[in-house]
Scaffold this motif. Structure first.
Motif, mmCIF file in Angstrom:
data_model
loop_
_atom_site.group_PDB
_atom_site.id
_atom_site.type_symbol
_atom_site.label_atom_id
_atom_site.label_comp_id
_atom_site.label_asym_id
_atom_site.label_seq_id
_atom_site.Cartn_x
_atom_site.Cartn_y
_atom_site.Cartn_z
ATOM 1 N N ALA A 100 0.817 -1.211 0.000
ATOM 2 C CA ALA A 100 0.000 0.000 0.000
ATOM 3 C C ALA A 100 0.847 1.255 0.000
ATOM 4 N N ASP A 101 0.235 2.339 -0.485
ATOM 5 C CA ASP A 101 0.806 3.658 -0.245
ATOM 6 C C ASP A 101 0.014 4.298 0.887
ATOM 7 N N ASN A 156 -2.085 6.566 0.964
ATOM 8 C CA ASN A 156 -3.480 6.866 0.670
ATOM 9 C C ASN A 156 -4.372 5.628 0.713
ATOM 10 N N MET A 157 -3.763 4.466 0.864
ATOM 11 C CA MET A 157 -4.523 3.233 0.938
ATOM 12 C C MET A 157 -4.541 2.672 2.359
ATOM 13 N N ARG A 158 -3.414 2.804 3.038
ATOM 14 C CA ARG A 158 -3.316 2.373 4.437
ATOM 15 C C ARG A 158 -2.085 3.032 5.030
ATOM 16 N N ARG A 168 -7.075 4.954 7.521
ATOM 17 C CA ARG A 168 -7.335 4.078 6.376
ATOM 18 C C ARG A 168 -7.061 2.609 6.664
ATOM 19 N N ASP A 186 -7.598 -2.243 5.081
ATOM 20 C CA ASP A 186 -7.319 -0.984 4.391
ATOM 21 C C ASP A 186 -8.637 -0.313 4.010
ATOM 22 N N VAL A 187 -8.593 0.671 3.105
ATOM 23 C CA VAL A 187 -9.791 1.439 2.771
ATOM 24 C C VAL A 187 -10.864 0.596 2.084
ATOM 25 N N PHE A 188 -10.492 -0.589 1.613
ATOM 26 C CA PHE A 188 -11.459 -1.444 0.926
ATOM 27 C C PHE A 188 -12.105 -2.473 1.852
ATOM 28 N N TRP A 218 -15.090 5.415 4.976
ATOM 29 C CA TRP A 218 -14.708 5.057 3.606
ATOM 30 C C TRP A 218 -15.792 4.278 2.884
#
Length: 301
Positions: free
Chosen positions: A47-48, A50-52, A57, A186-188, A199
């Motif tokens: 991840a970056d 912005n994802m976790r 996130r 993560d965000v998903f 999210w």
């Protein structure tokens, strides 16, 4: 009124405390920089940021901010001994209705008064807050590497990007999740943590509040606005309610939380020390944050 006065005085005292600051120009700005820097560090090998990342996130979001609030309240109490962090029930504000269409409903809220948080920014002056106790507030921004950079002014832009605050129904919907979080954290992910952060079908709940306020609350230095703390205190309160109702402290108890590559996500596991305080003598682990009662506080029910 006395409690609001103590809170104002303590927050301002932290902003004036330059002797005990660690990484900022004053003790209040330490919290701004810690938050920004931690958000900029990606968590996991898949991840970056912005994802976790190490504060947002992912499943660390709620325990990380509980520790953030705990430390902040203890520092406030060093300035004003009997102060406590208040929470802002923004779902109650979402139900406010003004009798005059020319008067925004937020003016009926006890939060945005002259003696507490002050009001909206001035659209004629680049949305700078010009009233209330923080009208002369100077914010601390960071550069792309998380280093302290420019100073700015406190800004708010109520309801411009998104028109409404989260409702009580939105809060109830988050309680429909039985699980705190699910792989790959993560965000998903589907679960209570991600729903409360906002999210799922976002921006909702926590995220929606930041976006509704706008201005200084939109970026990683959002603790520049003192309303950040009363927002997150309400987020923590909602988590505590979910924990009580589920009879569950609400954190993955697996021996290791792994990313999509099968790699351990550092600072996410229940025995991991919380970044960036992991090397301090009184550092806390994720697991230390799960039972709020053991931390010595309660919320009104």
């Amino acid at each position: 009124p006395t409690e609001k006065q103590h809170f104002r005085e303590a927050v301002k005292a932290l902003k004036a405390n330059t002797k005990e600051s660690r990484i900022g120009d004053n003790k209040y700005d330490d919290y701004v920089i810690w938050h920004a820097q931690t958000m900029m560090i990606a968590a996991g090998s898949d991840a970056d940021a912005n994802m976790r990342n190490l504060a947002h996130r992912g499943s660390v979001f709620l325990p990380w901010h509980r520790e953030f609030l705990r430390r902040f309240e203890l520092d406030l109490q060093k300035e004003v001994s009997n102060v406590t962090l208040p929470y802002w029930d923004w779902a109650a504000d979402a139900s406010l209705r003004s009798p005059d269409p020319e008067i925004p409903p937020w003016t009926l809220s006890p939060i945005w008064t002259e003696d507490f948080m002050g009001g909206n920014g001035d659209p004629g002056n680049d949305n700078i807050v010009g009233n209330g106790p923080f009208k002369d507030w100077i914010t601390q921004e960071v550069d792309d590497h998380g280093n302290p950079s420019l100073k700015d002014r406190l800004r708010r832009d109520f309801g411009n990007i998104i028109r409404t605050l989260p409702t009580q129904i939105d809060v109830y919907n988050a309680f429909s999740f039985d699980f705190f979080d699910t792989a790959y954290w993560d965000v998903f992910s589907k679960g209570f943590s991600n729903a409360l952060e906002g999210w799922i079908n976002g921006p909702q709940l926590h995220n929606r509040v930041h976006v509704w306020i706008g201005g200084s609350m939109l970026i990683n230095t959002s603790p520049n606005d003192p309303v950040f703390f009363v927002n997150h205190c309400n987020v923590d309160r909602i988590w505590s309610l979910w924990q009580d109702l589920r009879f569950n402290f609400g954190y993955p108890s697996d021996s290791t939380i792994r990313d999509r590559n099968g790699q351990r996500i550092n600072h996410y596991n229940i025995n991991d020390k919380i970044y960036p305080w992991q090397n301090e003598p009184d550092s806390k682990a994720i697991g230390d944050m799960l039972d709020y009662r053991k931390l010595g506080y309660r919320y009104e029910r």
